[in-house]
Design a protein around this motif. Structure first.
Motif, mmCIF file in Angstrom:
data_model
loop_
_atom_site.group_PDB
_atom_site.id
_atom_site.type_symbol
_atom_site.label_atom_id
_atom_site.label_comp_id
_atom_site.label_asym_id
_atom_site.label_seq_id
_atom_site.Cartn_x
_atom_site.Cartn_y
_atom_site.Cartn_z
ATOM 1 N N ILE A 5 0.370 -0.932 -0.317
ATOM 2 C CA ILE A 5 -0.036 0.031 -0.143
ATOM 3 C C ILE A 5 1.308 1.064 -0.039
ATOM 4 N N ILE A 6 0.667 1.605 -1.425
ATOM 5 C CA ILE A 6 1.931 3.450 -1.366
ATOM 6 C C ILE A 6 0.952 4.271 -1.181
ATOM 7 N N ILE A 7 1.586 5.317 -0.200
ATOM 8 C CA ILE A 7 0.624 6.574 0.980
ATOM 9 C C ILE A 7 1.709 7.389 0.091
ATOM 10 N N PRO A 8 1.790 8.233 -0.451
ATOM 11 C CA PRO A 8 2.388 9.643 -1.262
ATOM 12 C C PRO A 8 1.413 10.888 0.001
ATOM 13 N N VAL A 9 2.533 12.029 0.545
ATOM 14 C CA VAL A 9 1.919 12.617 1.784
ATOM 15 C C VAL A 9 2.610 13.853 1.721
ATOM 16 N N TYR A 10 1.614 15.007 1.437
ATOM 17 C CA TYR A 10 1.593 16.408 1.639
ATOM 18 C C TYR A 10 0.658 17.480 1.800
ATOM 19 N N ASN A 11 1.944 17.784 3.283
ATOM 20 C CA ASN A 11 0.324 18.527 4.107
ATOM 21 C C ASN A 11 -0.854 18.250 4.042
ATOM 22 N N THR A 12 -0.898 16.914 4.574
ATOM 23 C CA THR A 12 -2.168 16.317 5.212
ATOM 24 C C THR A 12 -2.417 15.654 7.053
ATOM 25 N N GLU A 13 -1.896 17.127 7.395
ATOM 26 C CA GLU A 13 -2.142 16.544 8.884
ATOM 27 C C GLU A 13 -3.414 16.722 9.066
ATOM 28 N N GLY A 40 7.989 16.146 1.570
ATOM 29 C CA GLY A 40 8.792 17.171 1.903
ATOM 30 C C GLY A 40 7.326 18.119 2.187
ATOM 31 N N SER A 41 6.424 17.578 3.656
ATOM 32 C CA SER A 41 5.118 18.226 4.029
ATOM 33 C C SER A 41 5.952 19.508 4.641
ATOM 34 N N LYS A 42 4.921 20.674 5.166
ATOM 35 C CA LYS A 42 5.304 21.873 5.465
ATOM 36 C C LYS A 42 5.120 22.053 7.119
ATOM 37 N N ASP A 43 3.672 21.257 7.608
ATOM 38 C CA ASP A 43 2.951 20.859 8.702
ATOM 39 C C ASP A 43 3.018 19.873 9.254
ATOM 40 N N ASN A 44 2.206 19.386 10.413
ATOM 41 C CA ASN A 44 2.704 18.235 10.953
ATOM 42 C C ASN A 44 1.537 16.921 10.377
ATOM 43 N N SER A 45 2.337 17.190 9.511
ATOM 44 C CA SER A 45 2.427 15.738 9.029
ATOM 45 C C SER A 45 3.390 14.633 9.435
ATOM 46 N N GLU A 46 4.659 14.850 9.491
ATOM 47 C CA GLU A 46 5.601 14.242 10.089
ATOM 48 C C GLU A 46 5.333 13.092 11.416
ATOM 49 N N LEU A 47 4.651 14.618 12.093
ATOM 50 C CA LEU A 47 3.639 13.896 13.680
ATOM 51 C C LEU A 47 3.151 12.930 13.776
ATOM 52 N N ASN A 68 10.878 17.812 -1.761
ATOM 53 C CA ASN A 68 9.293 17.648 -1.718
ATOM 54 C C ASN A 68 9.800 17.856 -3.474
ATOM 55 N N GLN A 69 9.160 17.016 -4.209
ATOM 56 C CA GLN A 69 9.534 16.970 -6.022
ATOM 57 C C GLN A 69 8.077 15.956 -6.548
ATOM 58 N N GLY A 70 6.911 15.831 -5.513
ATOM 59 C CA GLY A 70 5.490 15.962 -6.127
ATOM 60 C C GLY A 70 4.949 14.569 -6.045
ATOM 61 N N VAL A 71 3.892 14.520 -5.871
ATOM 62 C CA VAL A 71 3.649 13.484 -6.065
ATOM 63 C C VAL A 71 3.883 12.375 -7.438
ATOM 64 N N SER A 72 4.010 12.954 -8.108
ATOM 65 C CA SER A 72 3.996 11.706 -9.121
ATOM 66 C C SER A 72 5.775 11.200 -8.915
ATOM 67 N N SER A 73 6.576 12.034 -8.389
ATOM 68 C CA SER A 73 8.265 11.376 -7.846
ATOM 69 C C SER A 73 7.612 10.521 -6.692
ATOM 70 N N ALA A 74 6.669 10.780 -5.917
ATOM 71 C CA ALA A 74 7.127 10.127 -4.108
ATOM 72 C C ALA A 74 5.710 8.746 -4.769
#
Length: 327
Positions: A5-13, A40-47, A68-74
């Motif tokens: 299961i592959i989940i790209p994440v960007y700023n979805t805290e 490369g999320s800039k919010d608290n997604s990693e936390l 941050n390289q975009g969803v396609s790269s992720a």
């Protein structure tokens, strides 16, 4: 057998924890791994991700963070890391149904070595709307040239066979953010005549339409990026069509051409709705230069036939843009 299961994440805290929890609650008849690519999320997604990993230590989770390289790269990174026999792409602001694991297990046991296409819900302002599948049966087995008009534009309602993805080097184009999922599916579903697809009219996925999503962003600069991506991907699909013709895979070629024509029509409708007349003229010329116009549709529907006729005539298309307002 294992599912990746592959989940790209960007700023979805706000959403990622619930997304992961909906996966944790499943009952699969096989092993699975979760591959999380933090783009490369800039919010608290990693936390939120690390909190989930700490709360549910027994799950097989691989976490990777990149600039941050975009969803396609992720997603490409996720494919590179995947060890499963099947790949399932899930968006980090969505969830899967409570019974998804049981449904998937049932059909993988019934139809081993098949690609599975499931149904899904759209969730808009907490209102759940079941998607209408293009089949009446509970499930239907098809070859790739048999499902004109049935190919999904989405990734998350498909269980892909990893062997086909890796054998035919199917990847997303790095940097693309528009119809990149459609391009991936066109590559995948037309990769081999030996691909067997099962359409299953059971819901496994909840697709949340959020105002912050890429498809909802109508910033002029962003719209030009979407148009550039559409042109690039439509050109790549046309190259695939030409290759199928060269290989004498005519049924598949004509099916792909029809799918491409419908997608190009969709883009031109978007031009009429969201772009100014200068942009309409610019991209009309670009599509003409790439030989993506005229459209070869051969549709029996009056509206589609009329619209394709207008698209194939630049003067009519620009007059339509100038004098008719589209909602």
């Amino acid at each position: 057998m294992m599912l990746s299961i592959i989940i790209p994440v960007y700023n979805t805290e706000k959403y990622i924890y619930n997304c992961l929890k909906s996966i944790y609650q499943q009952s699969f008849d096989f092993d699975f791994e979760i591959i999380i690519i933090n783009d490369g999320s800039k919010d608290n997604s990693e936390l939120e991700i690390k909190k989930f990993i700490a709360d549910y230590t027994l799950i097989n989770i691989h976490y990777f963070k990149q600039e941050n390289q975009g969803v396609s790269s992720a997603r490409n990174k996720g494919i590179e890391m995947a060890k499963g026999h099947y790949i399932w792409f899930i968006d980090s602001d969505d969830t899967i149904e409570q019974t998804s694991g049981k449904i998937i297990s049932k059909y993988l046991n019934l139809f081993p070595n098949h690609t599975l296409v499931f149904n899904y819900n759209r969730v808009i302002n907490n209102q759940v709307l079941r998607n209408k599948m293009p089949i009446e049966e509970t499930h239907l087995c098809l070859k790739n040239h048999e499902f004109i008009g049935k190919i999904t534009s989405y990734l998350w309602n498909v269980l892909y066979q990893t062997e086909f993805i890796k054998k035919y080097n199917i990847r997303f184009i790095d940097g693309t953010i528009n119809i990149e999922d459609y391009h991936f599916n066109m590559q995948y579903f037309f990769s081999s005549f030996n691909l067997n697809i099962i359409f299953i009219n059971e819901v496994i996925y909840n697709y949340y339409l959020n105002s912050s999503s890429t498809s909802q962003n109508k910033n002029p600069k962003h719209l030009l990026k979407l148009a550039d991506d559409s042109l690039l991907i439509h050109s790549e699909i046309d190259k695939k069509y030409q290759l199928l013709l060269t290989e004498k895979r005519l049924k598949e070629a004509y099916s792909l051409k029809k799918e491409l024509s419908h997608s190009v029509m969709g883009f031109f409708y978007s031009l009429l709705r969201f772009y100014d007349i200068e942009a309409c003229q610019l991209y009309y010329n670009k599509y003409k230069k790439e030989n993506l116009i005229p459209i070869e549709l051969n549709s029996t529907g009056l509206k589609k036939s009329l619209f394709s006729f207008i698209i194939n005539n630049k003067t009519l298309f620009l007059l339509l843009k100038k004098y008719v307002k589209f909602k």
